[in-house]
Design a protein around this motif. Structure first.
Motif, PDB file in Angstrom:
ATOM      1  N   GLN A 201      11.505   3.319  -5.888  1.00 51.25           N
ATOM      2  CA  GLN A 201      11.093   3.712  -4.543  1.00 51.25           C
ATOM      3  C   GLN A 201       9.577   3.596  -4.468  1.00 51.25           C
ATOM      4  OE1 GLN A 201      12.083   7.838  -2.667  1.00 51.25           O
ATOM      5  NE2 GLN A 201      10.016   7.977  -3.506  1.00 51.25           N
TER       6      GLN A 201
ATOM      7  N   SER B  86       6.219   5.168  -2.937  1.00 48.79           N
ATOM      8  CA  SER B  86       5.709   6.358  -2.251  1.00 48.79           C
ATOM      9  C   SER B  86       4.292   6.071  -1.793  1.00 48.79           C
ATOM     10  CB  SER B  86       5.709   7.552  -3.201  1.00 48.79           C
ATOM     11  OG  SER B  86       6.955   7.624  -3.879  1.00 48.79           O
ATOM     12  N   VAL B  87       4.016   6.371  -0.539  1.00 47.79           N
ATOM     13  CA  VAL B  87       2.700   6.062   0.034  1.00 47.79           C
ATOM     14  C   VAL B  87       2.114   7.316   0.681  1.00 47.79           C
ATOM     15  CG1 VAL B  87       1.413   4.492   1.555  1.00 47.79           C
ATOM     16  CG2 VAL B  87       3.636   3.791   0.652  1.00 47.79           C
ATOM     17  N   PHE B  88       0.838   7.588   0.374  1.00 48.35           N
ATOM     18  CA  PHE B  88       0.133   8.715   1.001  1.00 48.35           C
ATOM     19  C   PHE B  88      -0.256   8.304   2.417  1.00 48.35           C
ATOM     20  CE2 PHE B  88      -3.539  11.292   2.056  1.00 48.35           C
ATOM     21  CZ  PHE B  88      -3.294  12.519   1.454  1.00 48.35           C
ATOM     22  N   LEU B  89       0.128   9.131   3.392  1.00 51.68           N
ATOM     23  CA  LEU B  89      -0.213   8.812   4.787  1.00 51.68           C
ATOM     24  C   LEU B  89      -1.230   9.801   5.316  1.00 51.68           C
ATOM     25  CD1 LEU B  89       3.186   7.950   6.511  1.00 51.68           C
ATOM     26  CD2 LEU B  89       1.480   6.387   5.588  1.00 51.68           C
TER      27      LEU B  89
ATOM     28  N   ALA C 247       7.995  12.737   4.215  1.00 49.58           N
ATOM     29  CA  ALA C 247       7.880  14.167   3.953  1.00 49.58           C
ATOM     30  C   ALA C 247       6.530  14.557   4.511  1.00 49.58           C
ATOM     31  CB  ALA C 247       7.935  14.426   2.459  1.00 49.58           C
TER      32      ALA C 247
ATOM     33  N   ILE D 192       3.944  11.996   3.133  1.00 47.53           N
ATOM     34  CA  ILE D 192       4.242  11.085   2.032  1.00 47.53           C
ATOM     35  C   ILE D 192       5.410  10.224   2.499  1.00 47.53           C
ATOM     36  CG2 ILE D 192       5.001  10.865  -0.353  1.00 47.53           C
ATOM     37  CD1 ILE D 192       3.738  13.651  -0.826  1.00 47.53           C
TER      38      ILE D 192
ATOM     39  N   ARG E 164       8.244   7.536   1.907  1.00 46.46           N
ATOM     40  CA  ARG E 164       9.047   7.036   0.794  1.00 46.46           C
ATOM     41  C   ARG E 164       9.874   5.874   1.329  1.00 46.46           C
ATOM     42  NH1 ARG E 164      10.596  13.251   0.104  1.00 46.46           N
ATOM     43  NH2 ARG E 164       8.855  13.896  -1.218  1.00 46.46           N
TER      44      ARG E 164
ATOM     45  N   PHE F 136      -4.209   1.412   0.626  1.00 48.17           N
ATOM     46  CA  PHE F 136      -3.305   2.562   0.612  1.00 48.17           C
ATOM     47  C   PHE F 136      -3.150   3.110  -0.798  1.00 48.17           C
ATOM     48  CE2 PHE F 136      -2.077   0.671   4.599  1.00 48.17           C
ATOM     49  CZ  PHE F 136      -1.831   1.789   5.388  1.00 48.17           C
ATOM     50  N   MET F 137      -2.841   4.388  -0.886  1.00 44.79           N
ATOM     51  CA  MET F 137      -2.516   4.975  -2.166  1.00 44.79           C
ATOM     52  C   MET F 137      -0.994   4.896  -2.278  1.00 44.79           C
ATOM     53  SD  MET F 137      -4.358   8.269  -3.687  1.00 44.79           S
ATOM     54  CE  MET F 137      -4.127   9.154  -2.191  1.00 44.79           C
TER      55      MET F 137
ATOM     56  N   LYS G 213       2.512   4.277  -5.033  1.00 48.44           N
ATOM     57  CA  LYS G 213       3.007   4.189  -6.404  1.00 48.44           C
ATOM     58  C   LYS G 213       4.526   4.108  -6.402  1.00 48.44           C
ATOM     59  CE  LYS G 213       3.562   8.213  -8.608  1.00 48.44           C
ATOM     60  NZ  LYS G 213       3.242   9.400  -9.386  1.00 48.44           N
TER      61      LYS G 213
ATOM     62  N   THR H  18       8.291   5.237  -7.734  1.00 49.42           N
ATOM     63  CA  THR H  18       8.989   6.410  -8.248  1.00 49.42           C
ATOM     64  C   THR H  18      10.438   6.007  -8.505  1.00 49.42           C
ATOM     65  OG1 THR H  18       7.667   7.702  -6.681  1.00 49.42           O
ATOM     66  CG2 THR H  18       9.471   8.850  -7.773  1.00 49.42           C
TER      67      THR H  18
ATOM     68  N   LYS I 195      16.681  11.610  -5.262  1.00 50.01           N
ATOM     69  CA  LYS I 195      15.647  11.775  -6.292  1.00 50.01           C
ATOM     70  C   LYS I 195      16.003  13.009  -7.114  1.00 50.01           C
ATOM     71  CE  LYS I 195      11.348  11.705  -8.154  1.00 50.01           C
ATOM     72  NZ  LYS I 195      11.533  12.545  -9.334  1.00 50.01           N
TER      73      LYS I 195
END
Ligand code: ZN
Lengths: 138, 429
Positions: free
Chosen positions: A5, A7-10, A37, A44, A46, A64-65, A67, A69, A116
């Motif tokens: 998956q 995951s990106v910080f928004l 979320a 965040i 997903r 973008f940040m 990663k 998962t 998850k």
């Protein structure tokens, strides 16, 4: 059969979400599942996409940040009680579900649920032992 | 490490030198319209020569507003033909403050800076890249002439244009830079972004000034850039950089007492405080011809470290500036210094070096919001661990400033980055 998956910080949910989806679309990366979320001041995102490594690279380059998962995904029949039965399997085996969401695409009688848990490998084994089929790719 | 005799004078000799030079300062002061009036008001005659600290304390204070009121020439003690330069505060609003220099003034200033750089371990074989703004602001010129006086190769790049700074540092093998702490942090970020390796640079030391910063910031810069960082104190009204400087022991800044008389006063009662107690730094110039200043209230809060330093210099040290009495924020009745907030943020893992402090009205109360940038390494898809990070920072801040702030995590690169002096506090009240 672990699914990656992304995951990106928004920073700002609506604006940045539109950017993420546009960047992925521009790079012809299809989205299969998506959920957000949110906390008081950030979100965040997903997502499940076809080429997760490439998606993370492209998003990181765009500032973008992001990663990867590990998650698992199972197909459940689209009928009353089917989801509850899957959740039962996890609770009977004392596996805590951190979060879950449904895939965007579904066939007439099946839905794909992304789940998850802390130990994804064990989650997959338990699901298999109970006669369900974790899917290996979207 | 060698230094001049005056830097290690016995305290008694240093004090008699101060009283001698104070006579010269009073003489110069009486040549200015401002001090003629001010000293007369205070009942100080032209022949008054203090012989003790009690007598010295009869002299009136000078504040920044006095300098503004005396603008442009009310504090000029020498005829125009003797003046070779002026520096002025760049204040975008209001009247600036102006300090004039004769040739002698500039040469004693350069001498103090030269001495300061030596104390920090600089030598004539060093290459000095000055990343401070040149102009009315004193930071650029101040270090420039002192560094030349010492015999270093000086590269006057000024502030900003980071890619050019890298080229100069690499091609001319720069060993010492002078910059603001936030610019050094910016340089480190940029090195990572551009893939510039530490081994491409020959850097060994940095002199930092121009903005208040914490001990943690210094350590962070030292670790990130693998250099020694020295703290320097100056104030444009007192020339600029070179008033006080850290020696290689990095344990407070030696304030050059042959050039300034220093006092620490309680900013409320204006009474002198004993060595070791924190209060406002007050300085009297001892070597300035053109613009003498008597008991000038710097607004900077610090304390005197009177214990002898391992380096052997006898000039007492001042501790890192705790903040300016002007910077102090009063939030719901509690005194808060931005430096306290910075200290907590620099210590916290999982966040970057940029931050912003917002103070606003929320109904009848004040609301403090601290914005920080999350480090990529700390980003998690798990909201609980992200919330735990926010909570941790919140609690650490609460413990330090006794106020409950709102803490916001942001993406790296979202908060404004400064290439010059940081203005990280936004007070909308
Ligand atoms: Zn020392």
């Amino acid at each position: 059969m672990i699914i990656k998956q992304i995951s990106v910080f928004l920073e700002n949910i609506s604006g940045r979400l539109a950017e993420v989806t546009r960047i992925l679309a521009d790079n012809k990366i299809n989205l299969r599942a998506l959920t957000i979320a949110d906390t008081a001041d950030f979100g965040i995102l997903r997502i499940i996409a076809v080429k997760p490594d490439e998606a993370v690279r492209i998003l990181t380059q765009a500032g973008f940040m992001a990663k990867e998962t590990d998650v698992l995904a199972v197909e459940v029949e689209d009928k009353p009680g089917a989801l509850a039965a899957v959740l039962d399997i996890f609770s009977k085996n004392s596996i805590n579900i951190e979060y879950m969401y449904a895939s965007l695409e579904r066939s007439a009688d099946k839905a794909v649920i992304v789940i998850k848990v802390e130990d994804v490998e064990r989650g997959i084994k338990v699901v298999e032992a109970n006669g369900l089929k974790p899917i290996s790719a979207f | 490490m060698s230094f001049s005799k005056v830097e290690a004078l016995a305290r008694g000799e240093l004090e008699s030198l101060q009283f001698d030079r104070l006579g010269f300062t009073l003489e110069q002061a009486f040549k200015t319209p401002f001090y003629r009036g001010r000293l007369k008001e205070a009942g100080i005659g032209e022949d008054f020569r203090p012989g003790s600290w009690e007598e010295f304390q009869r002299l009136p204070f000078t504040v920044k507003d006095d300098l503004r009121a005396a603008y442009p020439v009310g504090l000029l003690a020498e005829p125009h033909e003797k003046i070779v330069r002026l520096h002025a505060s760049s204040g975008t609003t209001g009247i600036p403050t102006v300090i004039y220099h004769t040739k002698d003034d500039l040469s004693s200033w350069a001498g103090l800076v030269r001495r300061s750089l030596c104390a920090a371990g600089a030598g004539e074989s060093d290459v000095f890249q000055n990343m401070m703004t040149y102009g009315l602001f004193t930071g650029g010129f101040g270090l420039h002439y002192g560094a030349e006086e010492l015999g270093m190769l000086v590269i006057p790049t000024g502030a900003g244009n980071t890619m050019r700074q890298f080229r100069m540092m690499r091609d001319f093998k720069t060993t010492i830079v002078h910059a603001t702490p936030s610019y050094l942090l910016h340089i480190h970020e940029k090195m990572r972004e551009e893939g510039i390796g530490r081994e491409e640079l020959f850097l060994r030391k940095a002199i930092v000034g121009g903005e208040p910063h914490s001990e943690d910031t210094r350590r962070k810069i030292e670790e990130l850039l693998k250099i020694d960082v020295y703290n320097c104190y100056g104030l444009s009204e007192l020339n600029g950089p070179g008033v006080a400087f850290e020696c290689v022991h990095k344990a407070g800044m030696h304030l050059w007492e042959d050039a300034y008389i220093m006092e620490i006063i309680d900013p409320d009662t204006l009474l002198p405080l004993p060595d070791g107690e924190t209060g406002e730094l007050v300085c009297t110039t001892l070597q300035r011809n053109a613009t003498p200043l008597i008991r000038y209230r710097t607004r900077d809060l610090t304390r005197i470290i009177a214990e002898p330093c391992a380096c052997g210099r006898t000039h007492r040290r001042i501790a890192r500036i705790m903040g300016r009495s002007d910077d102090m924020l009063i939030i719901n009745g509690v005194n808060v210094f931005p430096s306290q907030i910075e200290e907590v943020l620099m210590r916290s893992r999982g966040i970057g070096s940029n931050y912003q402090i917002i103070v606003e009205k929320a109904g009848a109360l004040d609301k403090l919001t601290v914005k920080t940038e999350i480090a990529s390494s700390a980003f998690s898809d798990d909201t609980r661990s992200m919330n735990a990070l926010t909570r941790y920072i919140k609690e650490a801040l609460k413990a330090s400033i006794s106020i409950n702030p709102a803490v916001e995590l942001h993406e790296p690169g979202i908060l404004p980055v400064w290439e010059g002096k940081a203005t990280r506090v936004i007070d909308t009240r």
